[in-house]
Design a protein around this motif. Sequence first.
Motif, PDB file in Angstrom:
ATOM      1  N   ILE A   5      22.662 -59.100   2.961  1.00 55.36           N
ATOM      2  CA  ILE A   5      24.046 -59.427   3.283  1.00 55.36           C
ATOM      3  C   ILE A   5      24.778 -58.295   3.984  1.00 55.36           C
ATOM      4  O   ILE A   5      25.874 -58.492   4.484  1.00 55.36           O
ATOM      5  N   ALA A   6      24.175 -57.123   4.064  1.00 56.47           N
ATOM      6  CA  ALA A   6      24.927 -55.963   4.531  1.00 56.47           C
ATOM      7  C   ALA A   6      25.419 -56.122   5.959  1.00 56.47           C
ATOM      8  O   ALA A   6      26.558 -55.810   6.281  1.00 56.47           O
ATOM      9  N   VAL A   7      24.562 -56.601   6.866  1.00 55.41           N
ATOM     10  CA  VAL A   7      24.942 -56.694   8.275  1.00 55.41           C
ATOM     11  C   VAL A   7      26.063 -57.685   8.481  1.00 55.41           C
ATOM     12  O   VAL A   7      27.042 -57.432   9.175  1.00 55.41           O
ATOM     13  N   LEU A   8      25.928 -58.863   7.853  1.00 54.70           N
ATOM     14  CA  LEU A   8      26.939 -59.893   8.017  1.00 54.70           C
ATOM     15  C   LEU A   8      28.278 -59.438   7.473  1.00 54.70           C
ATOM     16  O   LEU A   8      29.318 -59.649   8.078  1.00 54.70           O
ATOM     17  N   TYR A 384      21.318 -63.226  -7.294  1.00 59.42           N
ATOM     18  CA  TYR A 384      20.513 -62.075  -6.886  1.00 59.42           C
ATOM     19  C   TYR A 384      21.301 -60.791  -7.148  1.00 59.42           C
ATOM     20  O   TYR A 384      22.538 -60.798  -7.116  1.00 59.42           O
ATOM     21  N   PRO A 385      20.621 -59.679  -7.387  1.00 60.85           N
ATOM     22  CA  PRO A 385      21.324 -58.480  -7.858  1.00 60.85           C
ATOM     23  C   PRO A 385      22.235 -57.821  -6.837  1.00 60.85           C
ATOM     24  O   PRO A 385      23.143 -57.070  -7.210  1.00 60.85           O
ATOM     25  N   ASP A 386      22.019 -58.088  -5.542  1.00 64.91           N
ATOM     26  CA  ASP A 386      22.790 -57.396  -4.510  1.00 64.91           C
ATOM     27  C   ASP A 386      24.033 -58.152  -4.063  1.00 64.91           C
ATOM     28  O   ASP A 386      24.735 -57.714  -3.157  1.00 64.91           O
ATOM     29  N   TYR A 387      24.348 -59.292  -4.693  1.00 63.19           N
ATOM     30  CA  TYR A 387      25.488 -60.085  -4.254  1.00 63.19           C
ATOM     31  C   TYR A 387      26.860 -59.449  -4.473  1.00 63.19           C
ATOM     32  O   TYR A 387      27.794 -59.733  -3.717  1.00 63.19           O
ATOM     33  N   PRO A 388      27.058 -58.591  -5.469  1.00 61.54           N
ATOM     34  CA  PRO A 388      28.415 -58.099  -5.729  1.00 61.54           C
ATOM     35  C   PRO A 388      29.038 -57.280  -4.612  1.00 61.54           C
ATOM     36  O   PRO A 388      30.255 -57.214  -4.500  1.00 61.54           O
ATOM     37  N   ALA A 389      28.227 -56.635  -3.773  1.00 55.19           N
ATOM     38  CA  ALA A 389      28.793 -55.789  -2.717  1.00 55.19           C
ATOM     39  C   ALA A 389      27.886 -55.778  -1.507  1.00 55.19           C
ATOM     40  O   ALA A 389      26.661 -55.862  -1.623  1.00 55.19           O
ATOM     41  N   ALA A 390      28.501 -55.658  -0.352  1.00 56.97           N
ATOM     42  CA  ALA A 390      27.758 -55.735   0.907  1.00 56.97           C
ATOM     43  C   ALA A 390      26.735 -54.619   1.069  1.00 56.97           C
ATOM     44  O   ALA A 390      25.726 -54.778   1.745  1.00 56.97           O
ATOM     45  N   SER A 391      26.973 -53.495   0.428  1.00 63.24           N
ATOM     46  CA  SER A 391      26.123 -52.320   0.629  1.00 63.24           C
ATOM     47  C   SER A 391      24.922 -52.256  -0.314  1.00 63.24           C
ATOM     48  O   SER A 391      24.081 -51.360  -0.189  1.00 63.24           O
ATOM     49  N   LEU A 392      24.821 -53.196  -1.247  1.00 68.53           N
ATOM     50  CA  LEU A 392      23.826 -53.054  -2.302  1.00 68.53           C
ATOM     51  C   LEU A 392      22.403 -53.402  -1.883  1.00 68.53           C
ATOM     52  O   LEU A 392      21.447 -52.903  -2.473  1.00 68.53           O
ATOM     53  N   THR A 393      22.227 -54.262  -0.901  1.00 67.64           N
ATOM     54  CA  THR A 393      20.883 -54.707  -0.533  1.00 67.64           C
ATOM     55  C   THR A 393      19.971 -53.526  -0.252  1.00 67.64           C
ATOM     56  O   THR A 393      18.890 -53.398  -0.835  1.00 67.64           O
ATOM     57  N   ASP A 394      20.403 -52.658   0.642  1.00 75.07           N
ATOM     58  CA  ASP A 394      19.576 -51.506   1.015  1.00 75.07           C
ATOM     59  C   ASP A 394      19.616 -50.422  -0.060  1.00 75.07           C
ATOM     60  O   ASP A 394      18.599 -49.784  -0.348  1.00 75.07           O
ATOM     61  N   ALA A 395      20.785 -50.217  -0.658  1.00 71.63           N
ATOM     62  CA  ALA A 395      20.926 -49.134  -1.634  1.00 71.63           C
ATOM     63  C   ALA A 395      20.031 -49.343  -2.842  1.00 71.63           C
ATOM     64  O   ALA A 395      19.350 -48.413  -3.303  1.00 71.63           O
ATOM     65  N   MET A 396      19.983 -50.552  -3.365  1.00 73.91           N
ATOM     66  CA  MET A 396      19.183 -50.816  -4.552  1.00 73.91           C
ATOM     67  C   MET A 396      17.693 -50.810  -4.230  1.00 73.91           C
ATOM     68  O   MET A 396      16.886 -50.296  -5.010  1.00 73.91           O
ATOM     69  N   SER A 397      17.333 -51.353  -3.086  1.00 74.26           N
ATOM     70  CA  SER A 397      15.919 -51.349  -2.699  1.00 74.26           C
ATOM     71  C   SER A 397      15.387 -49.933  -2.547  1.00 74.26           C
ATOM     72  O   SER A 397      14.266 -49.628  -2.962  1.00 74.26           O
ATOM     73  N   SER A 398      16.195 -49.056  -1.964  1.00 78.32           N
ATOM     74  CA  SER A 398      15.748 -47.675  -1.764  1.00 78.32           C
ATOM     75  C   SER A 398      15.559 -46.957  -3.093  1.00 78.32           C
ATOM     76  O   SER A 398      14.669 -46.102  -3.227  1.00 78.32           O
ATOM     77  N   GLU A 399      16.366 -47.298  -4.086  1.00 77.70           N
ATOM     78  CA  GLU A 399      16.207 -46.673  -5.397  1.00 77.70           C
ATOM     79  C   GLU A 399      14.879 -47.072  -6.041  1.00 77.70           C
ATOM     80  O   GLU A 399      14.216 -46.251  -6.687  1.00 77.70           O
ATOM     81  N   PHE A 400      14.465 -48.318  -5.839  1.00 76.56           N
ATOM     82  CA  PHE A 400      13.192 -48.738  -6.422  1.00 76.56           C
ATOM     83  C   PHE A 400      12.002 -48.164  -5.670  1.00 76.56           C
ATOM     84  O   PHE A 400      10.923 -47.999  -6.244  1.00 76.56           O
ATOM     85  N   GLN A 401      12.192 -47.810  -4.419  1.00 76.17           N
ATOM     86  CA  GLN A 401      11.146 -47.050  -3.729  1.00 76.17           C
ATOM     87  C   GLN A 401      10.965 -45.698  -4.404  1.00 76.17           C
ATOM     88  O   GLN A 401       9.840 -45.224  -4.587  1.00 76.17           O
ATOM     89  N   GLU A 402      12.085 -45.086  -4.773  1.00 79.12           N
ATOM     90  CA  GLU A 402      12.022 -43.792  -5.460  1.00 79.12           C
ATOM     91  C   GLU A 402      11.334 -43.930  -6.814  1.00 79.12           C
ATOM     92  O   GLU A 402      10.532 -43.072  -7.217  1.00 79.12           O
ATOM     93  N   LEU A 403      11.627 -44.996  -7.534  1.00 79.54           N
ATOM     94  CA  LEU A 403      11.018 -45.198  -8.845  1.00 79.54           C
ATOM     95  C   LEU A 403       9.514 -45.393  -8.721  1.00 79.54           C
ATOM     96  O   LEU A 403       8.728 -44.795  -9.473  1.00 79.54           O
ATOM     97  N   VAL A 404       9.102 -46.218  -7.755  1.00 83.30           N
ATOM     98  CA  VAL A 404       7.668 -46.457  -7.557  1.00 83.30           C
ATOM     99  C   VAL A 404       6.971 -45.191  -7.089  1.00 83.30           C
ATOM    100  O   VAL A 404       5.838 -44.895  -7.495  1.00 83.30           O
ATOM    101  N   ASN A 405       7.647 -44.418  -6.256  1.00 87.22           N
ATOM    102  CA  ASN A 405       7.089 -43.144  -5.787  1.00 87.22           C
ATOM    103  C   ASN A 405       6.951 -42.126  -6.902  1.00 87.22           C
ATOM    104  O   ASN A 405       6.163 -41.178  -6.811  1.00 87.22           O
TER     105      ASN A 405
END
Length: 432
Positions: A5-8, A384-405
């Motif tokens: 949703i971030a771009v829209l 879906y978890p990123d619906y509350p704010a436009a910026s969450l889609t990328d921000a939350m995904s990047s955090e889980f990359q850190e967790l998996v890493n």
Amino acid sequence: MKKGIAVLAAAAMSVTALAGCGSSDAQSSTKPDSISFWYYEDDTSAEAAAWKKAAKMFTKDTGIKVKLEMKSFTQIAQNASQFLNSDQAPDIMESNRGNGSAGMLSSTGLLSDLGPYVKKYGWDKKITKADASIAKYNDKGVMNGDKWVGLPTYAEYQRVYYNKDMFAKQGLKIPTAMDEFEAACAKFKAAGITPIAADAQDYGVLWLWWSLVGTKADSKFVDDWQMYKHDVNWNAEPLTYATNKINDWVNKGYISRNATGLKGEDTTVSFIKGEYPIYQTGTWTENRFNNQIKDFDWDGAAIPGAKMLQGCTGNLLTLPQKSKHKDWSAKLLNYAISEELQTGIGNAGSVPLSANMSKITNAKNKKMIEEYTSFSKKGKLSYYPDYPAASLTDAMSSEFQELVNGTKNPNQILQEMKKAYTSGVDDMGVKD
């Protein structure tokens, strides 16, 4: 398919003082030669096929042609502020749902209120309260409001898919409880098989996390997260349990650390090839599995122990405020929600909202639809978890990359997501 949703939202936020634009003077009472319909669903999808059939039925009935134009999501998103406030606006437009997209467009005056058409055609009688929540927004653009800004014609949710042949080879049954799920993962790992296909470069791990949240969450937690009823408790069991569980599964090798380099298409193809026994993904892949999996038997179900189901109605069909032919366009939308086309969507492998279930012929499709309906009727959807704010889609995904890493621990992940959530919601100005 669910889109970010971030771009829209960014495009919509650039619109200024548009609430008074596109009033009824844009509505022509003259029967038009044609109406325009922009969408971005893949042309092979059940939804696109249904909308095309609705257009043919509409044209046969009215004599009005429908100019169907397939756009990319990015095309629509990046130019929203320009075409929705111009004479180039289409009569019907597909829009992503959620506060950061349809909600934002509505709150800036770019989408029509569909309330009169809901009443005229009885759409609220065909769509459950839970399904309607994602189509209705308040004046700040927060979902589950009182104004209908779009019509949903299908639903989607996250399911865990299982390679039944791989399970049988290990002497395992398809799990129905979380302890059985984890015992199966342990046995596969001991046999040298990474059990869970997961991608962290896209949204796979994020969605798996949110499904785990849904095994501990209740409606109050979801209302706080999605509708800002109260401040989110970041120490609540749903969040700590799910984050620790993902970390545990990575450490045990149930999810490969290589997931950081994988996209959703990678894991989908791998599951289709029979390389993984377990894969959580959206129901938009169901028909693809029906058509492409030839070498093994498979099944799907909500994650074991789910109290809240991750999913909701799909993308919305909206009438831009600048649409010149709203009454005719609404008539076309009514075909899209008709029992005939809804049943067709169900048989094509998607989740309809008002199908004749006695005419759904594929047993797997029918099971999927009934599972979704069982949660929807009870109001047990977590969206879906990123619906509350436009910026969450990328921000939350990047955090889980850190967790998996392994570069951040669960507590650090939650703290960073709290910052992203809080600042994102504040920036949107939607919270009282």
